[in-house]
Design an enzyme around this catalytic site. Structure first.
Site, PDB file in Angstrom:
ATOM      1  N   LYS A   1      -0.173  -9.486  -1.714  1.00 11.61           N
ATOM      2  CA  LYS A   1       1.155  -9.048  -1.244  1.00 11.61           C
ATOM      3  C   LYS A   1       2.009 -10.258  -1.426  1.00 11.61           C
ATOM      4  O   LYS A   1       1.422 -11.095  -0.655  1.00 11.61           O
ATOM      5  CB  LYS A   1       1.048  -8.175   0.057  1.00 11.61           C
ATOM      6  CG  LYS A   1       0.465  -8.825   1.333  1.00 11.61           C
ATOM      7  CD  LYS A   1       1.558  -9.549   2.220  1.00 11.61           C
ATOM      8  CE  LYS A   1       1.229 -10.218   2.988  1.00 11.61           C
ATOM      9  NZ  LYS A   1       1.965 -11.284   3.790  1.00 11.61           N
TER      10      LYS A   1
ATOM     11  N   ALA B   1      -3.685 -17.842   2.531  1.00 16.04           N
ATOM     12  CA  ALA B   1      -2.732 -17.999   1.921  1.00 16.04           C
ATOM     13  C   ALA B   1      -1.329 -17.441   2.231  1.00 16.04           C
ATOM     14  O   ALA B   1      -0.198 -17.790   1.548  1.00 16.04           O
ATOM     15  CB  ALA B   1      -2.791 -18.025   0.361  1.00 16.04           C
TER      16      ALA B   1
ATOM     17  N   ALA C   1      -2.513 -11.971   1.941  1.00 15.75           N
ATOM     18  CA  ALA C   1      -3.236 -10.776   2.227  1.00 15.75           C
ATOM     19  C   ALA C   1      -4.480 -10.575   1.378  1.00 15.75           C
ATOM     20  O   ALA C   1      -4.834  -9.465   1.235  1.00 15.75           O
ATOM     21  CB  ALA C   1      -2.363  -9.562   2.465  1.00 15.75           C
TER      22      ALA C   1
ATOM     23  N   ASP D   1      -2.364  -6.099   7.745  1.00 17.75           N
ATOM     24  CA  ASP D   1      -1.886  -5.971   6.478  1.00 17.75           C
ATOM     25  C   ASP D   1      -2.707  -4.874   5.924  1.00 17.75           C
ATOM     26  O   ASP D   1      -2.436  -4.483   4.876  1.00 17.75           O
ATOM     27  CB  ASP D   1      -2.026  -7.174   5.922  1.00 17.75           C
ATOM     28  CG  ASP D   1      -0.913  -8.351   6.394  1.00 17.75           C
ATOM     29  OD1 ASP D   1       0.111  -7.731   6.909  1.00 17.75           O
ATOM     30  OD2 ASP D   1      -1.008  -9.508   6.023  1.00 17.75           O
TER      31      ASP D   1
END
Length: 284
Positions: free
Chosen positions: A10, A97, A100, A136
């Protein structure tokens, strides 16, 4: 029997923090969408009651610290499933990063085990399970594009953004989400992105307005702590991406690009000093 699930990454088209809540979480309002960079999850039932995880990636935990493991254990405990499962994670999304990757793996595990064990759990209930694993995960259960509020678990699906190329680049550092939120001073945020402007741009399919509306309040913290991220963002802008933003708490930076002809120049320019660079499409 085996089942396979795709676990896409995402990106945040906007990320705003409204205030810090009494429970220690931050109240957020953000717009998330998915891109065609994905892990692939294979699940197979085992004859004994256990959870085994493997991966070709040597840099992720394969025990209780792994979100996919936690998802499998949660669904087994909650629905009293006395069967075992072997889960293989084919990792493509970089870890730590801002994309997600772990949350999407957990969501894919919930979806896959729902099918493997024929539990018939509705999507809303899977999202509620996901909220127990991470902020998330509920969004990653259903994907698409959505406005997320609360700590990320309150979702309002919206239509997809105008189709474009997305160039993603992650510098060789890992960023802790808890560290970034811990250093954020919500009352001192100088400029809040406009969720309404981004939604209006999406609904009118105005790519130029979407690029103008991109905003992430966590950039103030991450760019100060990690100059590499600021450098990456400036390089992507200089190479000609139409809209550039850090995703989540970073360190990945993405560039939206409307014309395919511009993608190789941006991609190759970044690959000159950054190993983890991807040119993908938005998932619509």
């Amino acid at each position: 029997m085996k089942v396979f699930e795709k676990a896409p990454a995402k990106i945040n088209l906007s990320l705003d923090v409204l205030h810090k809540r009494a429970d220690g979480y931050h109240e957020v309002e953000m717009i998330m969408t998915m891109v065609d960079l994905a892990d692939r999850i294979e699940m197979q039932e085992l004859p004994r009651d256990t959870i085994i995880i493997s991966s070709q990636a040597g840099y992720i935990p394969l025990d209780e610290k792994n979100l996919a493991f936690q998802a499998a254990r949660l669904i087994k405990d909650r629905y009293e499933v006395k069967r075992g499962v072997y889960i293989h994670l084919d990792k493509k999304i970089p870890v730590a990063a801002g994309l997600a990757g772990g949350s999407s793996d957990a969501a894919a595990t919930l979806r896959g085990l729902n099918r493997l064990w024929e539990l018939n759990i509705p999507s809303r209930e899977l999202q509620e399970l996901g909220a127990e694993l991470g902020s998330d995960v509920p969004f990653c259960v259903t994907g698409g594009t959505a406005i997320a509020r609360g700590r990320g678990e309150q979702l309002e699906p919206i239509e997809s953004p105008p189709q474009c190329w997305v160039v993603l680049a992650k510098p060789p550092i890992n960023v802790s989400t808890s560290e970034i939120y811990g250093k954020l001073r919500a009352k001192e945020i100088r400029r809040h992105p406009s969720t309404a402007d981004v939604v209006a741009a999406i609904r009118s399919k105005r790519f130029d307005k979407l690029c103008e509306g991109l905003g992430n309040v966590l950039e103030e913290v991450t760019l100060e702590l990690y100059p590499e991220v600021r450098h990456l963002k400036e390089c992507m802008e200089r190479l000609g991406a139409d809209g550039v933003l850090m995703s989540g708490s970073g360190p990945t930076v993405f560039g939206l690009v409307s014309k395919e002809a511009k993608v190789p120049r941006i991609y190759n320019g970044l690959r000159g000093f950054c190993k983890d660079v991807y040119a993908v499409r938005m998932l619509t």
